[in-house]
Design a protein around this motif. Sequence first.
Motif, PDB file in Angstrom:
ATOM      1  N   ALA A 178       0.723  -1.180  -0.020  1.00 13.92           N
ATOM      2  CA  ALA A 178       0.116   0.044  -0.057  1.00 13.92           C
ATOM      3  C   ALA A 178       0.919   1.261  -0.118  1.00 13.92           C
ATOM      4  O   ALA A 178       1.846   1.385   0.537  1.00 13.92           O
ATOM      5  N   VAL A 179       0.399   2.495  -0.554  1.00 10.83           N
ATOM      6  CA  VAL A 179       0.873   3.674  -0.614  1.00 10.83           C
ATOM      7  C   VAL A 179      -0.059   4.647   0.023  1.00 10.83           C
ATOM      8  O   VAL A 179      -1.125   4.669  -0.578  1.00 10.83           O
ATOM      9  N   PHE A 180       0.263   5.230   1.063  1.00 10.21           N
ATOM     10  CA  PHE A 180      -0.571   6.199   1.820  1.00 10.21           C
ATOM     11  C   PHE A 180       0.267   7.781   1.920  1.00 10.21           C
ATOM     12  O   PHE A 180       1.391   7.829   1.237  1.00 10.21           O
ATOM     13  N   GLY A 181      -0.305   8.423   2.484  1.00 12.26           N
ATOM     14  CA  GLY A 181       0.332   9.911   2.707  1.00 12.26           C
ATOM     15  C   GLY A 181      -0.519  10.984   2.674  1.00 12.26           C
ATOM     16  O   GLY A 181      -1.734  11.049   2.568  1.00 12.26           O
ATOM     17  N   VAL A 238       4.885  -0.850   3.048  1.00 11.80           N
ATOM     18  CA  VAL A 238       4.220   0.670   2.626  1.00 11.80           C
ATOM     19  C   VAL A 238       5.104   1.542   2.262  1.00 11.80           C
ATOM     20  O   VAL A 238       6.340   1.766   2.593  1.00 11.80           O
ATOM     21  N   GLU A 239       4.702   2.601   1.416  1.00 10.13           N
ATOM     22  CA  GLU A 239       5.268   3.878   0.886  1.00 10.13           C
ATOM     23  C   GLU A 239       4.377   4.751   1.421  1.00 10.13           C
ATOM     24  O   GLU A 239       3.108   4.896   1.328  1.00 10.13           O
ATOM     25  N   PHE A 240       5.040   5.983   1.757  1.00 10.46           N
ATOM     26  CA  PHE A 240       4.265   6.858   2.607  1.00 10.46           C
ATOM     27  C   PHE A 240       4.897   8.366   1.999  1.00 10.46           C
ATOM     28  O   PHE A 240       6.105   8.623   2.298  1.00 10.46           O
ATOM     29  N   ALA A 241       4.022   9.063   1.633  1.00 11.06           N
ATOM     30  CA  ALA A 241       4.308  10.506   1.244  1.00 11.06           C
ATOM     31  C   ALA A 241       4.059  11.647   2.105  1.00 11.06           C
ATOM     32  O   ALA A 241       3.032  11.580   2.648  1.00 11.06           O
ATOM     33  N   LEU A 242       4.827  12.640   1.995  1.00 13.50           N
ATOM     34  CA  LEU A 242       4.686  13.614   3.347  1.00 13.50           C
ATOM     35  C   LEU A 242       5.268  14.821   2.703  1.00 13.50           C
ATOM     36  O   LEU A 242       6.484  14.952   2.169  1.00 13.50           O
ATOM     37  N   GLU A 299       8.868  -3.260   6.378  1.00 13.10           N
ATOM     38  CA  GLU A 299       9.547  -2.728   5.090  1.00 13.10           C
ATOM     39  C   GLU A 299       8.560  -1.248   5.007  1.00 13.10           C
ATOM     40  O   GLU A 299       7.432  -1.666   4.494  1.00 13.10           O
ATOM     41  N   LYS A 300       9.035  -0.393   5.253  1.00 11.56           N
ATOM     42  CA  LYS A 300       8.068   0.924   4.917  1.00 11.56           C
ATOM     43  C   LYS A 300       9.156   1.992   4.524  1.00 11.56           C
ATOM     44  O   LYS A 300      10.391   2.112   5.288  1.00 11.56           O
ATOM     45  N   SER A 301       8.635   2.974   3.622  1.00 12.54           N
ATOM     46  CA  SER A 301       9.638   3.858   3.335  1.00 12.54           C
ATOM     47  C   SER A 301       8.976   5.278   3.343  1.00 12.54           C
ATOM     48  O   SER A 301       7.783   5.482   2.873  1.00 12.54           O
ATOM     49  N   LEU A 302       9.581   6.463   3.852  1.00  9.76           N
ATOM     50  CA  LEU A 302       9.124   7.821   3.915  1.00  9.76           C
ATOM     51  C   LEU A 302       9.452   8.525   2.844  1.00  9.76           C
ATOM     52  O   LEU A 302      10.849   8.650   2.772  1.00  9.76           O
ATOM     53  N   HIS A 303       8.589   9.065   1.993  1.00 13.94           N
ATOM     54  CA  HIS A 303       8.937  10.021   0.994  1.00 13.94           C
ATOM     55  C   HIS A 303       8.588  11.439   1.145  1.00 13.94           C
ATOM     56  O   HIS A 303       7.424  11.887   1.108  1.00 13.94           O
ATOM     57  N   ALA A 304       9.792  12.249   1.521  1.00 14.76           N
ATOM     58  CA  ALA A 304       9.148  13.750   2.294  1.00 14.76           C
ATOM     59  C   ALA A 304       9.668  14.683   1.168  1.00 14.76           C
ATOM     60  O   ALA A 304      10.918  14.615   0.784  1.00 14.76           O
ATOM     61  N   ASN A 305       8.880  15.504   0.608  1.00 13.30           N
ATOM     62  CA  ASN A 305       9.191  16.451  -0.306  1.00 13.30           C
ATOM     63  C   ASN A 305       9.027  17.924   0.260  1.00 13.30           C
ATOM     64  O   ASN A 305       7.924  17.905   0.859  1.00 13.30           O
TER      65      ASN A 305
END
Length: 245
Positions: free
Chosen positions: A166-169, A188-192, A215-221
């Motif tokens: 799943a991809v959330f954010g 999980v992939e998570f956008a912030l 396994e989860k990654s935080l994508h902060a932009n």
Amino acid sequence: MTTSLQLISTATTNGVLEREFTLGDVHGMLWSPADVDQAPVVLLGHGGGRDSKAAPMVGRAQLLTAAGFHAVSIDAPGHGDRPCTARDERETVAMQHAMEVGEPVGPIVVPYNLHLAERAVPEWQATLDALEQLPGIAGPFGYFGLNMGTAIGIPLTAVDPRITAAVFGIFWYDETLAEHARRIKVPVEFALQWDDQHIPRQSGMALFDAFASTEKSLHANAGAHKDVPRFEADSMVRFFTRHLR
């Protein structure tokens, strides 16, 4: 809720089979590669004020079908052509007023979106049940949803074992939502958005931290609430390619 999926239109455009359907009073869209039979499926949860035919849904579906996935989206309660309850109308007015006068919208958006999730999760599960009766739809399933799509997608992913990535954010920390997140162990992939004017970054990071996934990654932009870079959609496709194939 009826589990009989009714196709109301079918068209093929640029190699993509587009099927519009209803399931009871729920309207949805199913996009498939025209030349592929069996393929994984990504569920697309739309944001507040949008619906299954909104431009972001269509764009993400095009990226996914080009990569060999089915993509499906359904209208959330009170969205699209679905009737609004008195609460839907009251909360919408309250959110618009808060934005106009510069007041925080989180205290309105979070409880209302969780209320919508209680209504939407059974509809998504019924949609999955119906989709599994169609040729070529057998999973595995992934879920993508930002904003309201996250508020609905987290409790859905927590209760339905068919969703395996799943991809959330772009959503606030809330203890009820975090309780659902603590039950999620799939990748999980998570956008912030680092400079989000509505969601404090610590709130978004706390929600990311709540997932039990190993396994989860935080994508902060950098950027404001609506400035999620378009390349995050490409990242979403790569994420599902890794985990659903």
